[in-house]
Each structure stands twice: as C-alpha cells, then as structure tokens.
Design a protein around this motif. Structure first.
Motif, short mmCIF file in Angstrom:
data_model
loop_
_atom_site.label_atom_id
_atom_site.label_comp_id
_atom_site.label_asym_id
_atom_site.label_seq_id
_atom_site.Cartn_x
_atom_site.Cartn_y
_atom_site.Cartn_z
N VAL A 1 -9.43 17.50 1.18
CA VAL A 1 -9.08 17.45 -0.24
C VAL A 1 -7.85 16.56 -0.37
O VAL A 1 -6.85 16.76 0.33
CB VAL A 1 -8.81 18.85 -0.81
CG1 VAL A 1 -8.30 18.75 -2.25
CG2 VAL A 1 -10.08 19.69 -0.76
N VAL A 2 -7.94 15.57 -1.23
CA VAL A 2 -6.87 14.58 -1.41
C VAL A 2 -6.16 14.86 -2.73
O VAL A 2 -6.81 15.01 -3.77
CB VAL A 2 -7.47 13.15 -1.45
CG1 VAL A 2 -6.36 12.12 -1.61
CG2 VAL A 2 -8.29 12.88 -0.22
N GLY A 3 -4.84 14.95 -2.70
CA GLY A 3 -4.12 15.19 -3.94
C GLY A 3 -2.62 15.14 -3.73
O GLY A 3 -2.13 14.88 -2.63
N GLU A 4 -1.88 15.38 -4.81
CA GLU A 4 -0.43 15.40 -4.77
C GLU A 4 0.04 16.83 -4.99
O GLU A 4 -0.33 17.47 -5.97
CB GLU A 4 0.16 14.46 -5.81
CG GLU A 4 -0.16 13.01 -5.51
CD GLU A 4 0.53 12.03 -6.46
OE1 GLU A 4 1.61 12.38 -6.97
OE2 GLU A 4 -0.03 10.95 -6.68
N LEU A 5 0.86 17.30 -4.06
CA LEU A 5 1.29 18.69 -4.07
C LEU A 5 2.81 18.78 -4.10
O LEU A 5 3.50 17.91 -3.56
CB LEU A 5 0.77 19.42 -2.82
CG LEU A 5 -0.75 19.55 -2.67
CD1 LEU A 5 -1.09 20.19 -1.34
CD2 LEU A 5 -1.33 20.38 -3.81
N GLY A 6 3.29 19.87 -4.69
CA GLY A 6 4.72 20.13 -4.69
C GLY A 6 5.32 20.13 -6.08
O GLY A 6 4.65 19.85 -7.07
N HIS A 7 6.60 20.45 -6.14
CA HIS A 7 7.33 20.41 -7.40
C HIS A 7 7.30 19.00 -7.96
O HIS A 7 7.37 18.02 -7.20
CB HIS A 7 8.78 20.86 -7.17
CG HIS A 7 9.56 21.04 -8.43
ND1 HIS A 7 10.26 20.01 -9.02
CD2 HIS A 7 9.74 22.13 -9.21
CE1 HIS A 7 10.86 20.45 -10.11
NE2 HIS A 7 10.56 21.74 -10.26
N HIS A 8 7.20 18.88 -9.28
CA HIS A 8 6.99 17.55 -9.86
C HIS A 8 8.10 16.57 -9.52
O HIS A 8 7.89 15.36 -9.52
CB HIS A 8 6.84 17.65 -11.39
CG HIS A 8 8.12 17.92 -12.12
ND1 HIS A 8 8.56 19.20 -12.41
CD2 HIS A 8 9.06 17.08 -12.62
CE1 HIS A 8 9.71 19.13 -13.05
NE2 HIS A 8 10.03 17.86 -13.20
N SER A 9 9.30 17.07 -9.19
CA SER A 9 10.41 16.16 -8.87
C SER A 9 10.27 15.56 -7.47
O SER A 9 10.92 14.56 -7.15
CB SER A 9 11.74 16.91 -8.96
OG SER A 9 11.80 17.94 -7.98
N ASN A 10 9.43 16.17 -6.64
CA ASN A 10 9.30 15.68 -5.26
C ASN A 10 7.89 15.90 -4.73
O ASN A 10 7.71 16.23 -3.56
CB ASN A 10 10.33 16.40 -4.36
CG ASN A 10 10.49 15.74 -3.02
OD1 ASN A 10 10.36 14.52 -2.89
ND2 ASN A 10 10.74 16.54 -1.99
N ALA A 11 6.89 15.71 -5.59
CA ALA A 11 5.51 15.91 -5.16
C ALA A 11 5.13 14.83 -4.16
O ALA A 11 5.59 13.70 -4.25
CB ALA A 11 4.58 15.89 -6.37
N ALA A 12 4.26 15.19 -3.22
CA ALA A 12 3.86 14.24 -2.18
C ALA A 12 2.35 14.16 -2.10
O ALA A 12 1.65 15.17 -2.21
CB ALA A 12 4.43 14.68 -0.83
N PHE A 13 1.87 12.94 -1.91
CA PHE A 13 0.45 12.71 -1.67
C PHE A 13 0.12 13.25 -0.29
O PHE A 13 0.80 12.96 0.69
CB PHE A 13 0.15 11.22 -1.74
CG PHE A 13 -1.29 10.87 -1.54
CD1 PHE A 13 -2.13 10.71 -2.62
CD2 PHE A 13 -1.81 10.71 -0.27
CE1 PHE A 13 -3.47 10.38 -2.43
CE2 PHE A 13 -3.13 10.38 -0.06
CZ PHE A 13 -3.97 10.22 -1.16
N THR A 14 -0.94 14.06 -0.18
CA THR A 14 -1.28 14.62 1.12
C THR A 14 -2.75 14.99 1.18
O THR A 14 -3.47 14.92 0.18
CB THR A 14 -0.40 15.85 1.42
OG1 THR A 14 -0.55 16.20 2.79
CG2 THR A 14 -0.79 17.04 0.54
N LEU A 15 -3.17 15.38 2.35
CA LEU A 15 -4.53 15.81 2.61
C LEU A 15 -4.49 17.25 3.12
O LEU A 15 -3.64 17.59 3.94
CB LEU A 15 -5.19 14.93 3.67
CG LEU A 15 -5.01 13.41 3.55
CD1 LEU A 15 -5.66 12.71 4.73
CD2 LEU A 15 -5.59 12.91 2.25
#
Length: 546
Positions: free
Chosen positions: A224-238
């Motif tokens: 699953v491909v997406g951006e995770l984390g708090h909006h101030s420091n979200a990271a693209f990850t798998l």
C-alpha cells in the motif's frame, strides 16, 4: 436514471444531468463541498467502491485538481462527476477532522496498491562500533555509507524509502508494470551495493580500524502506497506484508552466510539472468510456515542489459526561455538512450522521496546528441523545482514510450496540427524526417499548422520558419487571439478550409495532432469531417494545459 448506492446510507436514483454532489444535496444527504462545488477544494471527494466504468471521464477542472491533490483513479470529485449507470460510493470527508486533513495535507496520492520490489539492507553488528567510537565518527561513517548505497539505488531506478538506524529500505517499480525489469534492477542494486561496500571499507579500515559487513534482502509483492504521519511531517512510504517479508529475508542473511537473499517471488522473475548460490527453506520471524530463499551471487549484465537500462540518469546542460512562460531543458543523451520521434518519457528527481514524476514529450530529433523537453511554468511544485535546476543537476528518466510516433511506412503526405505546447512531439518528428532527407532518404511532403492564442506564445516559431526553407516542408502559423502589428499569416482556429488552402487532396494525408485534450478532440473532428479515415489520424493529448 441510474442508482447511486451510498455506503452506510441509502440508495438514490440520479438524473443523468446531475453530478453526484447535486444528487446528494437534492435528496437531503450531507455532503461536504466547502468551495460550493467549483472544483477548488476536493472536500466533496468520494471513493468509488464499484461501478467505476459507469462514470463520465474526468473533465479538465477535475483532472487538474485531482493531480494537485494526488487523487487516485478510484477517488472522484462529486461536484464534477456524472454517472451513466449504477455505482456504489463512500463519502470521504465526513467531519471537521476530515475537512482539516484535506485542507492541511499536500499529498501526492490518496493511497493505492502496487506491486513493487522491496530491498532491505542492514549493517551487521554496528552497535559494537557505535559503543566504542565518537558520535562524529558514527554519523560521518554512516552518512558515507548511505551516500554510496543511495547512489546505487538511484542509478537502478529505485526510491530510497527510509533509513532505520543503520538500515536502508528502498523500493523499485512504483508506477511500473514489468516485474522482470523491476526485480532485475532491484537485484542489480543489491549486488552493486555489496561491490561498492569495499569503497566504504577502504576508508573505514584506514581511518577507523573498522570493516562494515551488510546483508541485503529483496522481495516482490503488493504494498500500500501513501503518505503517513502528522500533516507537518508526513512521509511517503510503503506498508504491507511485502515490506515485512523483505526485512525478514535480510535478517536471515547472517545466519545463512549469504549476503544477498531473495524470495521465491523475486527469483522466478530473475532466474535466467542470475548466478544462484545456495537455496533453502526456513521459517521467518512473525510468519507461519517455511519459505524458499535464494542466494544470488551474480547477474549476467550483458544478458540483462535491456532490463537494467530501462532507467537513465540525465544531466542538465542548459535551460532556455523558449516562449512566454515556456522553457526548454537540454540534457545530455546517454549512449544507450533510444527513442522514436513523437515519443515521451517520465522524469523525476533522484532524491524525491515522494516519487512524484511527470511525463514529457521529447522535442529533440532522433539524430540529436542531446535530449530536449519543453514545459510551461504552471506554478506546480514540480515545475518550480525544474526551474530551480542548474547545469550539472540530474533527473531520472524512464525508457521512451508512447503511441504517437512516425509510421514505418508513411503516406504520400503528412500533416502536423499543433495546438499550443502540443507542438513539442511534432517538432521532433519534422526535424527527424528532415534529418533523414539530408542523408538522402526520400520523405513525404510535410505541412505543419501551429495554432496559438498570442504571438509570443509560439514555440519553435523561428526554427520552423527556417526549416520551411527546406524542400518538402511547409510551415503555417495561425493566431486565435490578439494579432501583432504586421501579421500576414493565418488567423483563427484550424479549419478544413485552412488545411485545403495549403494542401492538395488533404483527405489522403496522414494527420498527427497534439495539444490539450479539448483542442485535440476538436481537431480530430475537423479532420474527420474532411473524409480522413480514422486509421490515418494519430493524436497525443497534453493534460494540465489549456
């Protein structure tokens, strides 16, 4: 009428002329639409659970906002989407927290599933080194190591996903479809990492009396491909089991005394190209059962060259203002980069962890020793980053592809119809053919008509005027907006009458049409109205421009 089934709610009959949002509001359903349904906010977004084939295609407004907001194909703007048959949807912005997330997050994807190769590497027993050395030496050596390994990943078309202590996770194959090429490049990267480790160790042995040893594990499967984390420091990850599988494979390398292990799913894609070492079954931590693992000791790079060379590092040579708001980028051309005039490729920035990429038509001719692309400054983050590039900066390019290209056996005459920036691939075609003519090849007669709103928006205008002095090529510019003081060329949109003024028997020619989607459709209709057969009409659409 067609039915819309709302998840956890009712089913409603929708009128064909109403958008999904209008259907919701007419029937008293709460449906967020902060911008008033003007395709500006995306808060009306819905997830299509079934019936995607029953939706009207995205219009230009939805296409532009979806691209900026990273909406995948199964997420649509309710304010712009009309239906042709039954669908099942879920409203995605349901409360204030959802609304705040849409407003505050700038994402490249709303989440999707892809099949990729995951590579995990880890430095063995680095804790012992960390406990007996200065903080500076620890960080300095790790950064030297990560820099070397990162360059290997990037050169093989991979994405550096994250660093976990002294470990590295990379992915190969995002937005790609060929599992063989994906797995071969991932394994090539793993083998090159082991080779390049010696360069790091030469330094480490000399200055720190230390030698690194690493293990590499590679698995191919769905993530699953997406951006995770708090909006101030979200990271693209798998995320997903495939990620865990690669990590578990790497953890087995030390006990197996095999520095590079791959899963069965990887091996079946690379088998003809690799030299295999030991093969064994073993349990993996956190998983049930035993799993086949393969030690890879080498890759036949001559045999696999067509697979490894599907990505290219291009170095910027120069940037030039080509027309109002339009810029030409010239890159060096690797010896093994081949393309056919009219084709396009994707480029991305090597250290872009968000894997954002854009497709560009190639403006240069097949015979040119460089690669040129042209783009307009749309104000997007990607375009801003391009305009910040300096000579010597690099991008990663895919192999050239696309359906628009010169036919192997062209007809008696060729007509190129360009709307705005759509002239780019057609310019490549014309220059390629004129280059062949200069070497004695017989080519068809060529007519190019280029349409623009304003004179200062013309791309390659001076170059085409110069080329029109060559026998067999005729260039016709036309303006649809304000005219300069001394304009003696065509005026208005491209019409059958305009084409006939410059070409005898236009219905027998082959047509190549390029520009924004609506402009391409209008020109296709124009040409078809002249009696041109569909098989003689070739098109390329440029999205994001009007």
């Amino acid at each position: 009428m067609a039915q819309i089934r709302y998840e956890n709610s009712q089913s409603i009959e929708a009128n064909a002329e109403d958008t999904i949002l209008e259907t919701s509001l007419k029937n008293g359903l709460e449906h967020m639409h902060a911008c008033g349904g003007k395709a500006r906010c995306s808060t009306c977004r819905v997830l299509i659970l079934s019936g995607e084939e029953n939706l009207e295609p995205r219009n230009e407004a939805e296409r532009a906002l979806s691209r900026r907001r990273g909406l995948e194909n199964n997420v649509r703007l309710a304010c712009q989407t009309r239906i042709k048959g039954p669908i099942h949807i879920r409203r995605l912005v349901l409360d204030d927290q959802d609304y705040d997330a849409v407003r505050s997050r700038s994402v490249r994807t709303t989440g999707r599933e892809e099949n990729v190769a995951i590579l995990f590497s880890d430095v063995r027993n680095f804790t012992n080194f960390s406990e007996s050395n200065l903080p500076y030496d620890i960080i300095h050596l790790l950064n030297r190591y990560f820099e070397t390994m990162g360059e290997v990943v990037l050169a093989n078309g991979g994405i550096i996903d994250k660093y976990i202590g002294d470990g590295l996770m990379a992915s190969f194959g995002l937005k790609e479809a060929d599992p063989v090429s994906i797995c071969v490049r991932a394994v090539n990267a793993g083998l090159q990492m082991l080779e390049k480790l010696e360069e790091v160790n030469q330094y480490a042995r000399k200055h720190l009396d230390y030698e690194m040893k690493i293990g590499v594990g590679i698995h191919y499967g769905p993530v699953v491909v997406g951006e995770l984390g708090h909006h101030s420091n979200a990271a693209f990850t798998l995320i997903g089991d495939s990620v865990n599988m690669a990590a578990r494979l790497e953890s087995k390398t030390k006990k197996a005394k095999a520095p590079l292990l791959v899963s069965e799913e990887v091996f079946k894609n690379i088998k003809p190209y690799v030299r295999r070492g030991k093969t064994f079954r073993a349990p993996l931590k956190g998983k049930t059962g035993d799993f086949l693992m393969y030690e890879i000791q080498g890759l036949d790079r001559n045999l696999a060259c067509d697979l490894v060379d599907k990505v290219f590092m291009l170095t910027l040579e120069s940037t030039e203002v080509k027309a109002r708001g339009s810029f030409l980028f010239r890159f060096d051309r690797p010896d093994n980069f081949q393309f056919r005039a009219g084709q396009s490729f994707e480029i991305r920035f090597p250290r872009d962890s968000r894997t954002e990429s854009r497709t560009f038509s190639i403006a240069s001719a097949e015979q040119d020793p460089f690669i040129e692309i042209v783009t307009r400054d749309t104000g997007s983050d990607f375009k801003k980053r391009m305009l910040e590039m300096k000579p010597g900066d690099q991008v990663i390019a895919t192999d050239a592809g696309g359906l628009l290209k010169l036919p192997d056996e062209p007809g008696a005459s060729l007509v190129f119809l360009a709307a705005g920036i759509g002239i780019t691939p057609l310019y490549s075609m014309v220059r390629t053919l004129l280059g062949r003519q200069a070497h004695g090849e017989k080519i068809p007669g060529m007519l190019m008509i280029s349409s623009n709103r304003n004179y200062d928006s013309f791309l390659f205008h001076r170059e085409l005027l110069h080329l029109s002095q060559e026998p067999g090529f005729f260039y016709v510019p036309t303006l649809t907006g304000d005219l300069p003081g001394e304009w003696n060329e065509e005026v208005g949109r491209i019409t059958p009458e305009m084409i006939r003024r410059h070409l005898v028997e236009p219905e027998k020619a082959q047509y190549f049409i390029s520009g924004p989607p609506q402009g391409v459709q209008d020109l296709r209709d124009t040409v078809a109205s002249m009696g041109v057969l569909p098989g003689n009409i070739f098109t390329e659409e440029f999205y994001g421009y009007s």
